[in-house]
Design a protein around this motif. Structure first.
Motif, mmCIF file in Angstrom:
data_model
loop_
_atom_site.group_PDB
_atom_site.id
_atom_site.type_symbol
_atom_site.label_atom_id
_atom_site.label_comp_id
_atom_site.label_asym_id
_atom_site.label_seq_id
_atom_site.Cartn_x
_atom_site.Cartn_y
_atom_site.Cartn_z
ATOM 1 N N HIS A 137 0.846 -1.184 0.000
ATOM 2 C CA HIS A 137 0.000 0.000 0.000
ATOM 3 C C HIS A 137 0.888 1.243 0.000
ATOM 4 C CE1 HIS A 137 -2.918 -2.937 1.460
ATOM 5 N NE2 HIS A 137 -3.862 -2.076 1.131
ATOM 6 N N SER A 184 1.448 4.964 1.606
ATOM 7 C CA SER A 184 1.128 5.793 2.762
ATOM 8 C C SER A 184 1.652 7.200 2.501
ATOM 9 C CB SER A 184 1.794 5.232 4.018
ATOM 10 O OG SER A 184 1.706 6.157 5.087
ATOM 11 N N GLY A 225 -5.751 8.143 2.111
ATOM 12 C CA GLY A 225 -4.764 7.165 1.640
ATOM 13 C C GLY A 225 -5.152 6.507 0.331
ATOM 14 N N GLU A 226 -5.971 7.184 -0.452
ATOM 15 C CA GLU A 226 -6.414 6.625 -1.726
ATOM 16 C C GLU A 226 -5.409 6.937 -2.827
ATOM 17 O OE1 GLU A 226 -10.322 8.183 -2.423
ATOM 18 O OE2 GLU A 226 -11.193 7.100 -0.737
ATOM 19 N N ASN A 227 -5.591 6.281 -3.957
ATOM 20 C CA ASN A 227 -4.710 6.509 -5.106
ATOM 21 C C ASN A 227 -4.979 7.871 -5.724
ATOM 22 O OD1 ASN A 227 -3.585 3.957 -4.857
ATOM 23 N ND2 ASN A 227 -5.066 3.034 -6.255
ATOM 24 N N THR A 269 5.945 3.136 0.785
ATOM 25 C CA THR A 269 5.186 1.906 0.602
ATOM 26 C C THR A 269 5.201 1.142 1.917
ATOM 27 O OG1 THR A 269 7.134 0.745 -0.226
ATOM 28 C CG2 THR A 269 5.666 1.719 -1.857
ATOM 29 N N THR A 279 3.778 -2.630 3.745
ATOM 30 C CA THR A 279 3.293 -3.972 3.430
ATOM 31 C C THR A 279 1.877 -4.164 3.946
ATOM 32 O OG1 THR A 279 4.112 -4.946 5.482
ATOM 33 C CG2 THR A 279 5.642 -4.896 3.613
ATOM 34 N N ASP A 280 1.203 -5.162 3.387
ATOM 35 C CA ASP A 280 -0.143 -5.490 3.848
ATOM 36 C C ASP A 280 -0.112 -5.866 5.328
ATOM 37 O OD1 ASP A 280 -1.076 -5.034 1.297
ATOM 38 O OD2 ASP A 280 -1.044 -7.144 0.721
ATOM 39 N N VAL A 330 -0.067 -2.802 7.419
ATOM 40 C CA VAL A 330 -1.399 -2.190 7.425
ATOM 41 C C VAL A 330 -2.291 -2.926 8.419
ATOM 42 C CG1 VAL A 330 -3.489 -1.782 6.061
ATOM 43 C CG2 VAL A 330 -1.239 -1.311 5.071
#
Length: 84
Positions: free
Chosen positions: A2, A4, A39-41, A64, A66-67, A70
């Motif tokens: 993801h 951030s 935190g959207e694209n 970036t 990691t899942d 998150v």
């Protein structure tokens, strides 16, 4: 993985700026600010405008994660909410 934008918020704090200041300085829309906050694209054009306005590199405004990070952060937030 993801994205951030936490580094961006820290940079704004360090410079004594808020989201409105960023929007006005960079010329990005309020909807882009809202997406950043969630935190959207967002487009690379928006990222470039921010970097230009703040005279910084892309690595200064995003990272970036990691899942797993998150998920761990969400667990930590839920634990704090139930304790507080």
């Amino acid at each position: 993985m993801h994205i951030s934008y936490n580094p961006l918020w820290k940079l704004l704090i360090d410079r004594g700026m808020n989201k409105k200041d960023l929007r006005e300085l960079s010329g990005i829309s309020t909807s882009s600010i809202a997406k950043l906050g969630k935190g959207e694209n967002i487009t690379t054009d928006v990222l470039l405008k921010i970097c230009t306005a703040l005279n910084c590199q892309i690595s200064d405004i995003l990272e970036t994660i990691t899942d797993e990070d998150v998920e761990n952060n969400e667990i930590k937030i839920h634990q704090e909410d139930s304790n507080g």
